[in-house]
Design a protein around this motif. Sequence first.
Motif, PDB file in Angstrom:
ATOM      1  N   VAL A 367       0.849  -1.199   0.000  1.00 13.68           N
ATOM      2  CA  VAL A 367       0.000   0.000   0.000  1.00 13.68           C
ATOM      3  C   VAL A 367       0.885   1.250   0.000  1.00 13.68           C
ATOM      4  CG1 VAL A 367      -1.466   1.388   1.558  1.00 13.68           C
ATOM      5  CG2 VAL A 367      -1.999  -1.014   1.137  1.00 13.68           C
ATOM      6  N   GLY A 368       0.529   2.224  -0.827  1.00 12.11           N
ATOM      7  CA  GLY A 368       1.245   3.506  -0.802  1.00 12.11           C
ATOM      8  C   GLY A 368       2.493   3.557  -1.670  1.00 12.11           C
ATOM      9  N   LEU A 369       2.960   2.408  -2.156  1.00 13.06           N
ATOM     10  CA  LEU A 369       4.202   2.442  -2.948  1.00 13.06           C
ATOM     11  C   LEU A 369       4.003   3.199  -4.257  1.00 13.06           C
ATOM     12  CD1 LEU A 369       5.799  -1.109  -2.518  1.00 13.06           C
ATOM     13  CD2 LEU A 369       6.318   1.016  -1.334  1.00 13.06           C
ATOM     14  N   GLN A 370       2.809   3.027  -4.859  1.00 11.70           N
ATOM     15  CA  GLN A 370       2.542   3.726  -6.114  1.00 11.70           C
ATOM     16  C   GLN A 370       2.516   5.241  -5.886  1.00 11.70           C
ATOM     17  OE1 GLN A 370       3.002   2.606  -8.917  1.00 11.70           O
ATOM     18  NE2 GLN A 370       2.289   4.379 -10.087  1.00 11.70           N
ATOM     19  N   SER A 371       1.925   5.661  -4.758  1.00 10.72           N
ATOM     20  CA  SER A 371       1.915   7.110  -4.452  1.00 10.72           C
ATOM     21  C   SER A 371       3.336   7.616  -4.301  1.00 10.72           C
ATOM     22  CB  SER A 371       1.184   7.394  -3.146  1.00 10.72           C
ATOM     23  OG  SER A 371      -0.082   6.836  -3.177  1.00 10.72           O
ATOM     24  N   LEU A 372       4.189   6.803  -3.682  1.00  8.83           N
ATOM     25  CA  LEU A 372       5.584   7.216  -3.511  1.00  8.83           C
ATOM     26  C   LEU A 372       6.264   7.355  -4.873  1.00  8.83           C
ATOM     27  CD1 LEU A 372       8.110   7.812  -1.836  1.00  8.83           C
ATOM     28  CD2 LEU A 372       8.505   5.345  -1.665  1.00  8.83           C
ATOM     29  N   ARG A 373       6.024   6.377  -5.755  1.00 10.48           N
ATOM     30  CA  ARG A 373       6.641   6.461  -7.102  1.00 10.48           C
ATOM     31  C   ARG A 373       6.173   7.726  -7.820  1.00 10.48           C
ATOM     32  NH1 ARG A 373       4.836   1.003  -7.499  1.00 10.48           N
ATOM     33  NH2 ARG A 373       6.491  -0.402  -6.796  1.00 10.48           N
ATOM     34  N   GLU A 374       4.870   8.014  -7.693  1.00  8.61           N
ATOM     35  CA  GLU A 374       4.352   9.217  -8.362  1.00  8.61           C
ATOM     36  C   GLU A 374       4.983  10.484  -7.780  1.00  8.61           C
ATOM     37  OE1 GLU A 374       0.094   8.767  -8.033  1.00  8.61           O
ATOM     38  OE2 GLU A 374       0.151   6.993  -9.346  1.00  8.61           O
ATOM     39  N   ARG A 375       5.156  10.480  -6.445  1.00  6.71           N
ATOM     40  CA  ARG A 375       5.773  11.650  -5.804  1.00  6.71           C
ATOM     41  C   ARG A 375       7.207  11.830  -6.318  1.00  6.71           C
ATOM     42  NH1 ARG A 375       4.869  13.747  -0.742  1.00  6.71           N
ATOM     43  NH2 ARG A 375       2.728  13.164  -1.131  1.00  6.71           N
ATOM     44  N   ILE A 376       7.909  10.716  -6.467  1.00  6.22           N
ATOM     45  CA  ILE A 376       9.308  10.784  -6.943  1.00  6.22           C
ATOM     46  C   ILE A 376       9.349  11.356  -8.368  1.00  6.22           C
ATOM     47  CG2 ILE A 376      11.323   9.381  -7.602  1.00  6.22           C
ATOM     48  CD1 ILE A 376      10.579   7.494  -5.239  1.00  6.22           C
ATOM     49  N   VAL A 377       8.463  10.865  -9.222  1.00  6.26           N
ATOM     50  CA  VAL A 377       8.436  11.376 -10.603  1.00  6.26           C
ATOM     51  C   VAL A 377       8.117  12.877 -10.586  1.00  6.26           C
ATOM     52  CG1 VAL A 377       7.206  11.271 -12.804  1.00  6.26           C
ATOM     53  CG2 VAL A 377       7.892   9.158 -11.658  1.00  6.26           C
ATOM     54  N   GLY A 378       7.198  13.277  -9.697  1.00  5.55           N
ATOM     55  CA  GLY A 378       6.848  14.699  -9.578  1.00  5.55           C
ATOM     56  C   GLY A 378       8.075  15.536  -9.208  1.00  5.55           C
ATOM     57  N   MET A 379       8.871  15.025  -8.266  1.00  3.67           N
ATOM     58  CA  MET A 379      10.061  15.785  -7.849  1.00  3.67           C
ATOM     59  C   MET A 379      11.060  15.878  -9.008  1.00  3.67           C
ATOM     60  SD  MET A 379      10.825  14.681  -3.887  1.00  3.67           S
ATOM     61  CE  MET A 379      10.932  12.925  -4.132  1.00  3.67           C
ATOM     62  N   ILE A 380      11.174  14.781  -9.754  1.00  8.02           N
ATOM     63  CA  ILE A 380      12.128  14.793 -10.872  1.00  8.02           C
ATOM     64  C   ILE A 380      11.668  15.774 -11.949  1.00  8.02           C
ATOM     65  CG2 ILE A 380      13.159  13.425 -12.741  1.00  8.02           C
ATOM     66  CD1 ILE A 380      12.999  10.987 -10.908  1.00  8.02           C
ATOM     67  N   THR A 381      10.399  15.695 -12.327  1.00  8.15           N
ATOM     68  CA  THR A 381       9.960  16.566 -13.423  1.00  8.15           C
ATOM     69  C   THR A 381       9.980  18.035 -13.013  1.00  8.15           C
ATOM     70  OG1 THR A 381       7.691  16.033 -12.829  1.00  8.15           O
ATOM     71  CG2 THR A 381       8.604  14.889 -14.731  1.00  8.15           C
ATOM     72  N   SER A 382       9.791  18.308 -11.717  1.00 12.81           N
ATOM     73  CA  SER A 382       9.851  19.723 -11.322  1.00 12.81           C
ATOM     74  C   SER A 382      11.282  20.249 -11.484  1.00 12.81           C
ATOM     75  CB  SER A 382       9.338  19.922  -9.901  1.00 12.81           C
ATOM     76  OG  SER A 382      10.314  19.526  -8.982  1.00 12.81           O
ATOM     77  N   LYS A 383      12.262  19.362 -11.413  1.00 13.80           N
ATOM     78  CA  LYS A 383      13.651  19.815 -11.582  1.00 13.80           C
ATOM     79  C   LYS A 383      14.133  19.730 -13.023  1.00 13.80           C
ATOM     80  CE  LYS A 383      15.427  19.279  -7.006  1.00 13.80           C
ATOM     81  NZ  LYS A 383      16.539  18.905  -6.155  1.00 13.80           N
ATOM     82  N   THR A 384      13.482  18.915 -13.821  1.00 17.51           N
ATOM     83  CA  THR A 384      13.987  18.713 -15.181  1.00 17.51           C
ATOM     84  C   THR A 384      13.118  19.377 -16.233  1.00 17.51           C
ATOM     85  OG1 THR A 384      12.777  16.639 -15.341  1.00 17.51           O
ATOM     86  CG2 THR A 384      15.060  16.485 -14.639  1.00 17.51           C
ATOM     87  N   GLY A 385      12.051  20.061 -15.772  1.00 16.29           N
ATOM     88  CA  GLY A 385      11.103  20.653 -16.706  1.00 16.29           C
ATOM     89  C   GLY A 385      11.747  21.579 -17.731  1.00 16.29           C
ATOM     90  N   GLY A 386      12.808  22.320 -17.308  1.00 15.75           N
ATOM     91  CA  GLY A 386      13.421  23.307 -18.191  1.00 15.75           C
ATOM     92  C   GLY A 386      14.214  22.691 -19.339  1.00 15.75           C
ATOM     93  N   ALA A 387      14.596  21.420 -19.178  1.00 16.09           N
ATOM     94  CA  ALA A 387      15.488  20.816 -20.171  1.00 16.09           C
ATOM     95  C   ALA A 387      14.708  19.904 -21.099  1.00 16.09           C
ATOM     96  CB  ALA A 387      16.581  20.027 -19.457  1.00 16.09           C
ATOM     97  N   SER A 388      14.053  20.480 -22.093  1.00 16.67           N
ATOM     98  CA  SER A 388      13.243  19.617 -22.946  1.00 16.67           C
ATOM     99  C   SER A 388      13.991  19.183 -24.194  1.00 16.67           C
ATOM    100  CB  SER A 388      11.946  20.317 -23.325  1.00 16.67           C
ATOM    101  OG  SER A 388      12.261  21.494 -24.024  1.00 16.67           O
ATOM    102  N   ASP A 389      14.866  20.035 -24.699  1.00 16.27           N
ATOM    103  CA  ASP A 389      15.611  19.610 -25.882  1.00 16.27           C
ATOM    104  C   ASP A 389      17.105  19.820 -25.734  1.00 16.27           C
ATOM    105  OD1 ASP A 389      15.526  22.303 -25.977  1.00 16.27           O
ATOM    106  OD2 ASP A 389      14.787  22.485 -28.022  1.00 16.27           O
ATOM    107  N   VAL A 390      17.521  20.136 -24.508  1.00 11.67           N
ATOM    108  CA  VAL A 390      18.957  20.290 -24.279  1.00 11.67           C
ATOM    109  C   VAL A 390      19.339  19.650 -22.959  1.00 11.67           C
ATOM    110  CG1 VAL A 390      19.215  22.442 -25.554  1.00 11.67           C
ATOM    111  CG2 VAL A 390      18.631  22.530 -23.158  1.00 11.67           C
TER     112      VAL A 390
END
Length: 458
Positions: A367-390
């Motif tokens: 229970v809750g592991l999927q929420s954790l995975r989603e939270r991790i992806v959220g943290m990653i995309t918030s940091k990598t959002g600026g780099a779409s083609d570079v």
Amino acid sequence: MMGASMVDTDTICALATPRGVAGLAVVRVSGPRAIEACEIFFQGSFNLQETPGYTIRYGWWLNDDSRVDSVTVSVFRCPHSYTGEDVVEIGCHGGSFTSQVIIDSLLSNNVRLANPGEFTRRAFVNQKLDLTQAEAVADIIHAESLVGAQTAARQLAGGFTRRIKQLREGLLDVIGLLELELDFSEEDVEFVDRTRLRTLLCDLVAEVELLGASAQGAEILRSGFHIAVVGYPNAGKSSLFNALLQRSRAIVSEIPGTTRDYIQETILIDGYSVHLSDTAGIRQTDDIIELEGITLTRSIIEQSDAVVVVNDASNGFEHSDGLVDEVRSAFHGVPVVVLQNKVDLTPRLFDTKRPESEIPCSAHTGVGLQSLRERIVGMITSKTGGASDVLVNGRQATLLGLISASLSSARAALDLGQPADLLAVDIRSAIRLLGDISGESWNPDVLDSVFSRFCIGK
Ligand SMILES: Nc1nc2c(ncn2[C@@H]2O[C@H](COP(=O)(O)OP(=O)(O)OP(=O)(O)O)[C@@H](O)[C@H]2O)c(=O)[nH]1
Ligand SMILES: [Mg+2]
């Protein structure tokens, strides 16, 4: 420095595929003697020297008249090849022996072994790629995540090149007008509307800073996102670590202080590479080994992009609040996720007074592991959002920082009402630095440091 005079005319060769047992191996040869050198050892129905580019021939590789292996030979003719030179790619059977014999035959015939990255370096020198594209090749080879590889591929396709070109064109327009103004300096005219110029400079600074800021995200795409799993002893850190890994990697026991050393493993979540570190439980102890583990935990947190604090909810949801506060204040700016573990043991409902961001979970039931995975992806995309083609790397980030400083200094000069020639100095320096990013102006030292990241055969 630029141009054909710098082109190395040696013919080079190297194994382009990994060493070892495999179905196939590819030996790459590039340079003016590539086709001629291979001809000596190739026996097939067609003569290689008369073979047109983009053509594959089948035959035998001979060594001292004995057959070494049946091979396919792909011929590329200058300038229509990866390096821009004549290139031959010999496909043979895998395993280290055959490809080595092929390489040895070539080495005995005026062909030398390529240096790391030398094929791509030649491609750059022959203007098949600019420097950001060459760097993208290294990123594709080393990519640890799907998203990283995809972004590097967009950079290879010219994403960064286009952005640099746009910035450069914007600045060239400005400099053109400023220079016109300088020509008429006696007459004290201003061709460039200062308000428009200021807006333009602000936009350019913003764009450059955005690119520079994407370096951190790019590093995550390039080498992965680091998460430290911490908590008091027995909270279930190792159990959670194993559950995310989907195998029993770390020892789990009911004895507090089980994990003493840290354990690191990599998982893929939604195409992102995530490095998880299971750490020793933090507590007051006299055990020297355990204390050493706790010291290590701190250094692991320092190197992490995020921290997951695991709380044993059966001891109370607030049991680890002290630790959470400690981590937040000691490691400022690192995102902290609180996991309320062992909820299978807590019959009472999840306490609604707890912060919503906390994730109830059970390493036992999943229970809750999927929420954790989603939270991790959220943290990653918030940091990598600026780099779409570079994928901005360290070299480029340093140059972007200098460009932003030059442009800011031009803006300051403008605000002080300084004359056009002073503004022009800063803008010219920004243009030159942009050229350094794409490699329009380069020197061997820059190339050495860029291509040292490559492997032999690339
Ligand atoms: N019921 C229940 N028990 C759990 C859960 N997660 C862990 N445990 C148990 O809690 C005990 C400690 O688990 P570990 O994973 O070793 O805890 P740890 O935080 O790594 O402990 P240290 O390495 O000693 O700091 C073990 O007996 C686990 O089986 C859970 O979600 N539910
Ligand atoms: Mg443990």
